[in-house]
Design a protein around this motif. Sequence first.
Motif, mmCIF file in Angstrom:
data_model
loop_
_atom_site.group_PDB
_atom_site.id
_atom_site.type_symbol
_atom_site.label_atom_id
_atom_site.label_comp_id
_atom_site.label_asym_id
_atom_site.label_seq_id
_atom_site.Cartn_x
_atom_site.Cartn_y
_atom_site.Cartn_z
ATOM 1 N N ARG A 1 0.833 -1.209 0.000
ATOM 2 C CA ARG A 1 0.000 0.000 0.000
ATOM 3 C C ARG A 1 0.870 1.263 0.000
ATOM 4 O O ARG A 1 0.601 2.212 -0.734
ATOM 5 C CB ARG A 1 -0.922 0.001 1.223
ATOM 6 N N ILE A 2 1.921 1.287 0.842
ATOM 7 C CA ILE A 2 2.818 2.446 0.912
ATOM 8 C C ILE A 2 3.523 2.660 -0.418
ATOM 9 O O ILE A 2 3.651 3.787 -0.906
ATOM 10 C CB ILE A 2 3.843 2.265 2.053
ATOM 11 N N ARG B 1 2.534 1.672 -3.446
ATOM 12 C CA ARG B 1 1.589 2.154 -4.463
ATOM 13 C C ARG B 1 1.285 3.642 -4.275
ATOM 14 O O ARG B 1 1.208 4.403 -5.257
ATOM 15 C CB ARG B 1 0.292 1.347 -4.397
ATOM 16 N N SER B 2 1.119 4.066 -3.042
ATOM 17 C CA SER B 2 0.835 5.480 -2.770
ATOM 18 C C SER B 2 2.014 6.351 -3.165
ATOM 19 O O SER B 2 1.833 7.444 -3.725
ATOM 20 C CB SER B 2 0.508 5.672 -1.283
ATOM 21 N N ASN C 1 2.167 6.599 -6.963
ATOM 22 C CA ASN C 1 1.124 7.492 -7.471
ATOM 23 C C ASN C 1 1.496 8.957 -7.271
ATOM 24 O O ASN C 1 1.134 9.822 -8.071
ATOM 25 C CB ASN C 1 -0.211 7.211 -6.767
ATOM 26 N N ALA C 2 2.226 9.226 -6.185
ATOM 27 C CA ALA C 2 2.576 10.612 -5.855
ATOM 28 C C ALA C 2 3.765 11.122 -6.662
ATOM 29 O O ALA C 2 3.774 12.289 -7.089
ATOM 30 C CB ALA C 2 2.859 10.738 -4.365
ATOM 31 N N ASP D 1 -6.523 -2.772 -5.004
ATOM 32 C CA ASP D 1 -6.365 -1.784 -3.931
ATOM 33 C C ASP D 1 -7.339 -2.014 -2.784
ATOM 34 O O ASP D 1 -7.013 -1.766 -1.613
ATOM 35 C CB ASP D 1 -6.571 -0.363 -4.482
ATOM 36 N N LEU E 1 -3.935 3.458 3.941
ATOM 37 C CA LEU E 1 -2.585 4.019 4.012
ATOM 38 C C LEU E 1 -2.223 4.439 5.430
ATOM 39 O O LEU E 1 -1.110 4.182 5.889
ATOM 40 C CB LEU E 1 -2.467 5.214 3.056
#
Length: 481
Positions: free
Chosen positions: A109-110, A112-113, A116-117, A248, A254
């Motif tokens: 999750r971290i 993927r975030s 994305n950023a 997701d 997150l």
Amino acid sequence: MSTFTIDPIFILLTGVVIVVGGIIGLKLHPFLALLLGAFVVALLTPASAIEQFFLAKALAPAAAKQMAHKTIGERIASEFGSTCTKIGILIAMAAIIGKCMLESGAAERIVRSLLNAIGINKAPVAFLASSFFLGVPVFFDTVIFLMMPLAKAMALRTGRYLLLVLSILAGAVMANSLVPPAPGPLFLVGEMQIPIGMMMIAGTILGVITATSGYFFALWVSRKTSVPVRDSAEAKLEDLKNIAAKDDSQLPALWFSLLPVLIPLIFICADTFLNSFYKVGSAETSTVSALIGFVHFFGDKNIALITGAAVALVLLVRQKKISREGVSSFVQSALSTGGGIILITAAGGAFGGMLQQTGISARIEELTRNYQMALIPLAFIIAAVVRTAQGSATVALITASGILAGMASGNLEYHHLYLGLAIGCGSKLVPWMNDAGFWIVCKMSNLTEREALKTFSPMNFVMGCTGLIVIMIAARFIPLI
């Protein structure tokens, strides 16, 4: 009747041959090679050298004599246990946190975030910046424990595992070397009488420059050396790939994913801030006193990591809905991995401790006392030689600052801040088998000893030398006096 004394440098070289030759040449397990090296070094070290070592550490003469007459086994076990005291709980809890974050999908999750950023191409730079930020308030090994699971998860996306690992190491190494309130720079500030604000600003600027040079080295070496994400007990590749394929909606939130890392980080940072900048007085209210006590309790690095591990287990149970028996089995698997790392790291600490007792630091001080050289490179070289010889950056800092503290108060053409920065850069050269941190890097990243010596150690050399060049230029053109 005169007694024959073996030169500490000869003992050092003998230890190097045994450990490096044993691991790389004879393919001995690192634990055995390190213990064998510690035994031989201890056997060659005379009692008089051991006594002088402990006298230099401010032990009473009777106590120093008693330490010198301990058996070899007792001395090795004492240093082994001392290293375990420093890192045992940390490694065990970090193993639980890392495995929980990987198994629960929190690391995924971290990652993927983050992607994305910032985008996939900037991931190594983000890891470099994050580890530098973490390396200021948190011990180097704690940064490695917290970030390596993320590197393994990210590598399944980018395929550049070595670059990610070296980016983490570059940021953490230089921040921990140069920027208070990291322990080493904080010691230098007191010993060399450098204003802490000046050290923080200059250390951050120099740290960014040197870490950037390390990043460029990492880019170069990662093109020449391919290191895959290896299968390991705490991170099976098949499991990581299955997690990477999840939608997701099947991953934890997150904020929850970050908690096992953020909770230790926040408490350790808060405790470091209080210890460095807040003076306890009688004017506090009972509420403030209770809050300070609360922060000090959970800010202890062992308690902070235990708290993080507890939150990570809650995250795992909630996400995977496993039973109590499943949790017990899971923790047993994580601790089996952590136990092996603890043994190897503690054996490295024992080997380094035996080298220190030879008097190698005093011998180096003796050799450099009358060496006619400019003070800045001299400070760098003393710290580098002591660190490489006996494995402890702290001992290197103490030795170099002890030699140069008197000179720092003299009529220099530049501010003595530059001497402190040179010592900080030199104290990171060159990590190898006598350094407990070297083994933490190897075991947490799954790099082989040969790979670490070909990548991590040269990167430290590049960053340290870059720092020396920048310091000498700055001292010439920006003397600050």
